[in-house]
Design a protein around this motif. Structure first.
Motif, PDB file in Angstrom:
ATOM      1  N   ARG A   1       0.801  -1.093   0.036  1.00  8.73           N
ATOM      2  CA  ARG A   1      -0.254  -0.252   0.027  1.00  8.73           C
ATOM      3  C   ARG A   1       0.715   1.235  -0.036  1.00  8.73           C
TER       4      ARG A   1
ATOM      5  N   ALA B   1       0.434   6.000  -0.313  1.00  5.09           N
ATOM      6  CA  ALA B   1      -0.383   6.878  -0.438  1.00  5.09           C
ATOM      7  C   ALA B   1       0.177   7.871  -1.587  1.00  5.09           C
TER       8      ALA B   1
ATOM      9  N   THR C   1      -0.843  11.517  -4.051  1.00  3.87           N
ATOM     10  CA  THR C   1      -1.821  12.649  -4.095  1.00  3.87           C
ATOM     11  C   THR C   1      -1.656  13.018  -5.620  1.00  3.87           C
TER      12      THR C   1
ATOM     13  N   GLU D   1      -6.171  12.992  -2.279  1.00  5.43           N
ATOM     14  CA  GLU D   1      -5.375  11.986  -1.565  1.00  5.43           C
ATOM     15  C   GLU D   1      -5.959  10.587  -2.133  1.00  5.43           C
ATOM     16  N   TYR D   2      -5.196   9.529  -2.496  1.00 10.73           N
ATOM     17  CA  TYR D   2      -5.479   8.285  -2.794  1.00 10.73           C
ATOM     18  C   TYR D   2      -4.579   7.301  -2.124  1.00 10.73           C
ATOM     19  N   THR D   3      -5.340   5.994  -2.207  1.00  8.09           N
ATOM     20  CA  THR D   3      -4.508   5.008  -1.672  1.00  8.09           C
ATOM     21  C   THR D   3      -4.176   4.069  -2.834  1.00  8.09           C
TER      22      THR D   3
ATOM     23  N   THR E   1      -7.928   3.846  -4.776  1.00  8.89           N
ATOM     24  CA  THR E   1      -9.058   4.303  -4.090  1.00  8.89           C
ATOM     25  C   THR E   1      -8.964   5.595  -3.279  1.00  8.89           C
ATOM     26  N   GLN E   2      -9.947   6.592  -3.720  1.00  7.02           N
ATOM     27  CA  GLN E   2      -9.751   7.959  -3.099  1.00  7.02           C
ATOM     28  C   GLN E   2      -9.840   7.731  -1.365  1.00  7.02           C
ATOM     29  N   LYS E   3      -8.722   8.545  -0.869  1.00  2.80           N
ATOM     30  CA  LYS E   3      -8.879   8.202   0.772  1.00  2.80           C
ATOM     31  C   LYS E   3      -9.998   8.481   1.095  1.00  2.80           C
ATOM     32  N   GLY E   4     -10.604   7.567   2.390  1.00  2.00           N
ATOM     33  CA  GLY E   4     -11.796   7.839   3.152  1.00  2.00           C
ATOM     34  C   GLY E   4     -12.952   6.958   2.472  1.00  2.00           C
TER      35      GLY E   4
END
Length: 66
Positions: free
Chosen positions: A9, A11, A13, A18-20, A31-34
């Motif tokens: 994984r 992180a 931007t 922010e994405y993972t 996936t977009q963070k959150g």
């Protein structure tokens, strides 16, 4: 070369969002963070025989677009 035998994984931007990024033996997931849902591509889709799968993703393929 290190084999990819477990999920990795990171992180990132992109355009201030922010994405993972998950890279695992099955493929990639962005996936977009959150968020729970994202864009997933299997390795076969990325390098397979299907010419439409080898095209670069458009901005519409990214989570949160549109």
């Amino acid at each position: 070369m290190t084999p990819l035998d477990k999920p990795l994984r990171r992180a990132i931007t992109v355009a201030g969002i922010e994405y993972t990024l998950l890279i695992d033996p099955d493929g990639l997931r962005l996936t977009q963070k959150g968020r729970r849902n994202g864009v997933a591509k299997s390795w076969k889709e990325l390098v397979g025989d299907d010419p439409s799968a080898s095209q670069e993703p458009s901005a519409a393929d990214l989570p949160g677009a549109g």
